[in-house]
Write an enzyme that holds these catalytic residues in place. Sequence first.
Site, PDB file in Angstrom:
ATOM      1  N   ASP A 117       0.825  -1.204   0.000  1.00 17.83           N
ATOM      2  CA  ASP A 117       0.000   0.000   0.000  1.00 17.83           C
ATOM      3  C   ASP A 117       0.864   1.262   0.000  1.00 17.83           C
ATOM      4  O   ASP A 117       1.913   1.313   0.641  1.00 17.83           O
ATOM      5  CB  ASP A 117      -0.885  -0.012   1.251  1.00 17.83           C
ATOM      6  N   GLU A 140       1.180  -0.485  -5.153  1.00 15.51           N
ATOM      7  CA  GLU A 140       0.230   0.590  -5.412  1.00 15.51           C
ATOM      8  C   GLU A 140       1.068   1.862  -5.563  1.00 15.51           C
ATOM      9  O   GLU A 140       1.421   2.504  -4.573  1.00 15.51           O
ATOM     10  CB  GLU A 140      -0.770   0.743  -4.267  1.00 15.51           C
TER      11      GLU A 140
END
Length: 736
Positions: A422, A475
């Site tokens: 993330d 990401e």
Amino acid sequence: MPEILPVDTDELAAIAAGTHRDPHAVLGPHPPGGDVTVRGLRPLASGVAVTDIAPPSRRHPDGRHRVELEHEQDGIWVGVLTGVPEGDVPAYRIETSYADGSTHEADDPYRFLPTLGPLALHLIGEGRHERLWQVLGAPVHEYDGLGAWPNVRGTAFAVWAPRARAVRVKADFNNWDGREHPMRQLGTSGVWELFVPDVGSGTHYKYDILGADGRWRLKADPMAQYAEVPPLTASVVHESRYAWNDAAWLERRVASAARGHTDQPMSIYEVHLASWRKDRSYAQLADELVAYVADLGFTHVELMPVMQHPFGGSWGYHVTGYYAPDSRFGDPDGLRLLIDRLHQAGIGVILDWVPGHFATDEWALARFDGQPLYEDPNPQRGWHKEWGSHIFDFGHREVRNFLYANAVYWLEEFHADGLRVDGVASMLYLDYAREAGEWSPNVHGGRENLEAVAFLQEMNATVYRRVPGVVTIAEESTAWPGVTRPTSEGGLGFGFKWNMGWLHDTLGYVSRDPVPRSHHHHDMTFSLTYAWSENYVLPLSHDEVVHGKGSLLRKVPGDRWRQLATLRAYLAFMWAHPGKQLLFMGGELGQESEWAESRELDWWLLDLPDHRGVQQAVRDLNARYRETPALWARDASPEGFAWIEADDAAANVLAFARRSPDGSLLVCASNFSAMPHERYVLRFPAAGAWDEILNTDAAEYGGSGVGNLGRIEVPEGLATAVALPPLGTVWFRLAG
């Protein structure tokens, strides 16, 4: 009369106050062999005795095996065991009496050698212990009895707190009074350790840490492998007893990865466990979720963070327990069961992982030993303005070790097949979410966070070396070069990167009415100018259906028929586009409402035929995708793609061909206008019979039924008129 080995009263006072850095030097047996002085710390006792549990051959010749201890100072009791064989550390238990008449007998934690050896401490100090969870935290440990001596099982508590003045264990086994269990500091490693006999799975505990400011702070264990259900915050000892049944899957995973991740099918169903269906345990999800995903035909699930977090509204992205699965759903073996069952159903598991920032709760990682430790002490680097959280100190080798060992932990201990990392962009740039004057450049004068870059490279290199067959996914929303380039070539080393550009362009396109779409045709074609610069995943993730953005369905203008038709056509375009695909839960239903973590999906929509049609379309997309290598076997190569029609903006038509190494072909043609094109001429890449294997306008999906009767014949000239349904996508596959 045996003499007691004396100890300075100041040392005894430090033991009683919990400030002695090496309580084992005072407590327990000293010296080995002969007359052995034994000290025990029992501040609430009315009487204390030592019971020798050595076998008869090693006891005192007169058979005496019980010695009453005398109170020495501040709850410290002392006595002497005589006649202990030369060099032996006696085995004994301490019997404690209390004023209420109760007694308690237990083994003495202070008669044991450290559970961490010199090699482990060296590796920790170097920041290179790749299985850190086996030596820090609270692993259940057994000391070998060495022949006639009895074996002893207990828990080896060990925590890294380098600037602490003292650390002690508070737990349910000492009624949360840590005075009886001060820990020792092991050299200069910053590690504090205490083996507590007769303590095992289910024990609740925390560390009481004395900072340099003289304040005691009660902290959860950063390495705990289990935790209480929020809002409770204690750590829990857990010894896994799970027996895996996915050996065949793991063998196939390694063999598949040897052929390359980019050239394998990957369609990902992203899941937030707490709101897929409400109030389900890991065990229930192992039945319900596994059956559902298998029926829909996804190759993988991606689980939003399953690491322990205190606030459900954070969706798991503000972590407090990096090594502990979310206890809301059960114990760690419950998560193992869920992953095992997914594997047995032929479904891979990707876990969301959050190394970029962590939660601010005072009982967790923040200022762990009284000062910034896990977080960067520089506020320009250590505080995330956008998310209100701490940023890890990537320049600290022990902190990097904590993180990359954590990545290995989820892959090795839970058999996860990959990690989706993330917020990588927030890690890479020193000026991320910062105004001028709020950040300082690196040593070269740039805005790149060199320490974070080095960490990501180290993490990826370690993961791929240790756990063959897994994949990491970034990401990453910027144009950072080489995200999926190998670390040996200077890249970050990820297997895939989320294609945020494709996401925003194409969602913007389908969010417009069909007529204005013609002026934004390039939004659907631009991604092919960079499609092979990285290995991409196309992510229709949770981030696109929250915070007022509306569901995928509600982004599309028009009446309900147009919304559903456009959604089906868009998903089929996505499944055929180069790159792997990810769909957040609910998208397969034509979810009506925006996602909220507080309630489950709109399952009632499946009572409506048109929404069941969207689900069936996704099921068929996955089936056709898996059986058609042209759609995935050359995802990382421009040789696997060719435009057939890229420029017909007026008709809102896009068409392209996909080709696999064996020469098999698929043509995808999309009509994003609201009018059918009954005889639209496409120039196919090969002559022969082509089967219409998927049509999102099929009546069974809720469409109008415009199509090509199953098969078309493409002549040698290749130009062929086909029917393109309104707001529909058609797939043709070369027969044979």
